[in-house]
Design a protein around this motif. Structure first.
Motif, PDB file in Angstrom:
ATOM      1  N   VAL A 179      83.254-121.337  31.295  1.00 43.46           N
ATOM      2  CA  VAL A 179      81.855-121.116  31.715  1.00 43.46           C
ATOM      3  C   VAL A 179      81.593-121.826  33.045  1.00 43.46           C
ATOM      4  O   VAL A 179      80.942-121.276  33.946  1.00 43.46           O
ATOM      5  N   ASP A 180      82.120-123.031  33.194  1.00 43.65           N
ATOM      6  CA  ASP A 180      81.981-123.757  34.460  1.00 43.65           C
ATOM      7  C   ASP A 180      82.628-122.972  35.610  1.00 43.65           C
ATOM      8  O   ASP A 180      82.051-122.858  36.697  1.00 43.65           O
ATOM      9  N   PHE A 181      83.812-122.416  35.366  1.00 38.81           N
ATOM     10  CA  PHE A 181      84.513-121.629  36.384  1.00 38.81           C
ATOM     11  C   PHE A 181      83.671-120.424  36.811  1.00 38.81           C
ATOM     12  O   PHE A 181      83.550-120.115  38.004  1.00 38.81           O
ATOM     13  N   LEU A 182      83.067-119.746  35.848  1.00 37.46           N
ATOM     14  CA  LEU A 182      82.262-118.561  36.154  1.00 37.46           C
ATOM     15  C   LEU A 182      81.012-118.915  36.956  1.00 37.46           C
ATOM     16  O   LEU A 182      80.649-118.199  37.895  1.00 37.46           O
ATOM     17  N   THR A 183      80.363-120.004  36.603  1.00 32.55           N
ATOM     18  CA  THR A 183      79.146-120.373  37.332  1.00 32.55           C
ATOM     19  C   THR A 183      79.465-120.902  38.728  1.00 32.55           C
ATOM     20  O   THR A 183      78.707-120.670  39.673  1.00 32.55           O
ATOM     21  N   ARG A 184      80.601-121.570  38.881  1.00 33.07           N
ATOM     22  CA  ARG A 184      80.977-122.117  40.191  1.00 33.07           C
ATOM     23  C   ARG A 184      81.503-121.059  41.157  1.00 33.07           C
ATOM     24  O   ARG A 184      81.254-121.125  42.358  1.00 33.07           O
ATOM     25  N   THR A 185      82.287-120.116  40.617  1.00 31.96           N
ATOM     26  CA  THR A 185      83.052-119.237  41.514  1.00 31.96           C
ATOM     27  C   THR A 185      82.679-117.759  41.435  1.00 31.96           C
ATOM     28  O   THR A 185      83.058-116.991  42.317  1.00 31.96           O
ATOM     29  N   LYS A 186      81.955-117.351  40.406  1.00 31.49           N
ATOM     30  CA  LYS A 186      81.671-115.922  40.223  1.00 31.49           C
ATOM     31  C   LYS A 186      80.184-115.577  40.297  1.00 31.49           C
ATOM     32  O   LYS A 186      79.793-114.459  39.992  1.00 31.49           O
ATOM     33  N   GLY A 187      79.375-116.554  40.688  1.00 33.48           N
ATOM     34  CA  GLY A 187      77.969-116.262  40.962  1.00 33.48           C
ATOM     35  C   GLY A 187      77.066-116.110  39.754  1.00 33.48           C
ATOM     36  O   GLY A 187      75.939-115.608  39.899  1.00 33.48           O
ATOM     37  N   ASP A 192      71.512-115.067  33.088  1.00 36.60           N
ATOM     38  CA  ASP A 192      72.574-114.067  32.948  1.00 36.60           C
ATOM     39  C   ASP A 192      73.202-114.121  31.550  1.00 36.60           C
ATOM     40  O   ASP A 192      73.131-115.143  30.856  1.00 36.60           O
ATOM     41  N   THR A 193      73.808-113.009  31.179  1.00 37.96           N
ATOM     42  CA  THR A 193      74.480-112.911  29.874  1.00 37.96           C
ATOM     43  C   THR A 193      75.993-112.894  30.045  1.00 37.96           C
ATOM     44  O   THR A 193      76.517-112.173  30.903  1.00 37.96           O
ATOM     45  N   SER A 211      81.747-122.101  24.189  1.00 39.02           N
ATOM     46  CA  SER A 211      81.041-121.206  25.120  1.00 39.02           C
ATOM     47  C   SER A 211      79.535-121.276  24.911  1.00 39.02           C
ATOM     48  O   SER A 211      78.761-121.277  25.881  1.00 39.02           O
ATOM     49  N   LYS A 212      79.100-121.354  23.652  1.00 41.60           N
ATOM     50  CA  LYS A 212      77.662-121.427  23.387  1.00 41.60           C
ATOM     51  C   LYS A 212      77.061-122.728  23.910  1.00 41.60           C
ATOM     52  O   LYS A 212      75.966-122.740  24.472  1.00 41.60           O
ATOM     53  N   TRP A 213      77.794-123.814  23.720  1.00 42.68           N
ATOM     54  CA  TRP A 213      77.295-125.105  24.192  1.00 42.68           C
ATOM     55  C   TRP A 213      77.172-125.106  25.713  1.00 42.68           C
ATOM     56  O   TRP A 213      76.137-125.495  26.270  1.00 42.68           O
ATOM     57  N   ALA A 214      78.210-124.638  26.391  1.00 43.62           N
ATOM     58  CA  ALA A 214      78.195-124.628  27.860  1.00 43.62           C
ATOM     59  C   ALA A 214      77.160-123.655  28.403  1.00 43.62           C
ATOM     60  O   ALA A 214      76.487-123.941  29.407  1.00 43.62           O
ATOM     61  N   ALA A 215      77.034-122.509  27.753  1.00 48.45           N
ATOM     62  CA  ALA A 215      76.063-121.512  28.213  1.00 48.45           C
ATOM     63  C   ALA A 215      74.639-122.050  28.091  1.00 48.45           C
ATOM     64  O   ALA A 215      73.812-121.849  29.000  1.00 48.45           O
ATOM     65  N   LYS A 216      74.364-122.737  26.994  1.00 48.44           N
ATOM     66  CA  LYS A 216      73.031-123.305  26.810  1.00 48.44           C
ATOM     67  C   LYS A 216      72.711-124.308  27.908  1.00 48.44           C
ATOM     68  O   LYS A 216      71.601-124.317  28.468  1.00 48.44           O
TER      69      LYS A 216
END
Length: 426
Positions: A179-187, A192-193, A211-216
């Motif tokens: 989740v960190d990788f997606l928020t840092r590098t994929k916008g 977002d879902t 994933s749920k913990w990081a997404a929250k």
């Protein structure tokens, strides 16, 4: 299984057939094993016990050489035998030769239980046990017998046991990093879902926790899609995630499912970033019709570097493996197996220094070490049985031309929030 063409059902069928051997299978059941036996002092003053004589140290491997993970099992067995041969060429450990007793369970839990009963009275430790269902069936026996065990499974449910050591990270940590990788590098941004396709059972459930913990924490939503190990066509899951408006997808499953997910998503115009747990990718996928989509869309989070890495220890291991087993595939199983063997070697040396190779003392020697670096990636801390041995993760990307068909995209790092997450679990 889907190819990258929406209107090619025949190609999808061929891909499903080609990947059938990669499917995860198996169910849990009850187990039985032998006792740990008595201990004696050897002629050299070293205390011994089951699996140890004055001349040999016997280790065990409960592996899959004929089932769905046969390729992985072969890689791990060969890598660990290479390690044993190298150690023996240098005089062994504690002046004893290393022997590895290999039992093939074919990813059948009952066969694994029988195999454990067969060897449990005559090995000191298990540097390889393949399969979460197998581990679930054997956990109580392993703890009772005090057999230091390194599973090829990474669910957090395997933590907090003296004799069982998950090497590297657990699945939840990997998904926090994803989740960190997606928020840092994929916008990806707040609101977002993210889709998360995951196997039922400990593997998927533990990954979903992360994933749920990081997404929250990031203000994202998670749209979960639970699948079975026998699900090979993920068209329905892709359709559901498209309806949910997923901007990225996480997958915690096997290689066959990853190929289907990515192939179908690409064919349907859902060309979003996909991040897999390490068990969800295998180099064989880059020889399938899904390869172009995988190269374009997939990244893999792993506790170990890609085997194409420039880490000196990895380069040396790959060169040795190619020389010893010419023609054999060099995949992540080779590195994972060799790493486990190296750690086991460090534990046995420590136990020898402490004067005892009895099972319980090998476990104590293992748990006494808080920073073990065997030169194959991140140092590991074995002193806290309730926590993963490592919290550092790499990110890989498929590359058909690279050794192991993957290259490092990001080197080892600890994703933000991991410490907070672990503290919240304790």
């Amino acid at each position: 299984m889907k190819s990258t063409h929406h209107t090619a059902p025949r190609a999808r069928t061929l891909l499903a057939t080609a990947l059938a051997a990669l499917l995860l299978a198996g169910t849990g059941c009850s187990s039985k094993a032998g006792s740990s036996g008595s201990t004696d002092d050897g002629a050299d003053g070293i205390k011994t016990g089951p699996g140890v004589t004055g001349k040999t140290i016997r280790l065990g491997a409960l592996t899959d050489l004929t089932g769905p993970y046969a390729t992985l099992g072969k890689s791990i067995v060969q890598a660990q035998q290479m390690w044993a041969d190298e150690v023996n060429a240098r005089g062994g450990i504690c002046d004893r030769r290393i022997e590895i007793v290999v039992k093939d369970h074919g990813y059948d839990v009952q066969k694994a239980v029988t195999a454990y009963a067969d060897i449990s009275t005559d090995v000191v430790a298990l540097p390889q046990v393949i399969g979460s269902p197998v581990m679930a069936a054997l956990l109580d026996d392993i703890e009772r017998d005090e057999v230091l065990t390194f599973p090829q499974a990474w669910a957090a449910s395997l933590l907090d046991r003296d004799s069982v050591q998950v090497l590297g990270t657990t699945y939840d940590i990997d998904m926090i990093a994803a989740v960190d990788f997606l928020t840092r590098t994929k916008g990806l941004a707040k609101g977002d879902t993210i889709g998360h396709v995951y196997f039922e059972g400990d593997y998927g459930a533990n990954a979903l926790e992360g994933s749920k913990w990081a997404a929250k924490k990031a203000g994202l939503k998670v749209a979960g899609q639970k699948i079975k190990a026998t699900d090979t066509d993920l068209s329905a899951q892709v359709s559901a995630l498209r309806e949910e408006g997923a901007k990225a997808i996480l997958i915690s499953a096997g290689p066959a499912q990853t190929a289907s997910l990515v192939g179908v998503a690409a064919s349907r115009g859902l060309k979003v970033p996909v991040v897999s747990s390490a068990p969800g990718y295998a180099p064989q996928l880059m020889k399938t019709p899904a390869a172009p989509a995988l190269a374009a869309m997939l990244n893999v989070v792993s506790a170990i570097p890609a085997v194409s890495s420039d880490v000196a220890g990895v380069r040396t291991m790959v060169a040795s493996y190619k020389k010893k087993y010419p023609g054999s595939l060099v995949d992540s199983g080779v590195l994972s197996g060799y790493n486990a063997a190296q750690v086991m070697g460090a534990d046995l040396k420590k136990a020898c220094e402490n004067g005892s190779l009895a099972r319980e003392d090998v476990v104590k020697a293992h748990r006494s070490q808080s920073s073990v670096d065997v030169g194959l990636g991140s140092p590991q801390n074995f002193s806290d049985k309730a926590r993963p041995a490592s919290t550092s993760t790499y990110v890989h990307k498929p590359d058909a031309k690279a050794v192991g068909a993957a290259v490092n995209v990001e080197n080892a790092h600890i994703a933000p929030g991991v410490k907070e997450y672990l503290d919240s679990r304790n």
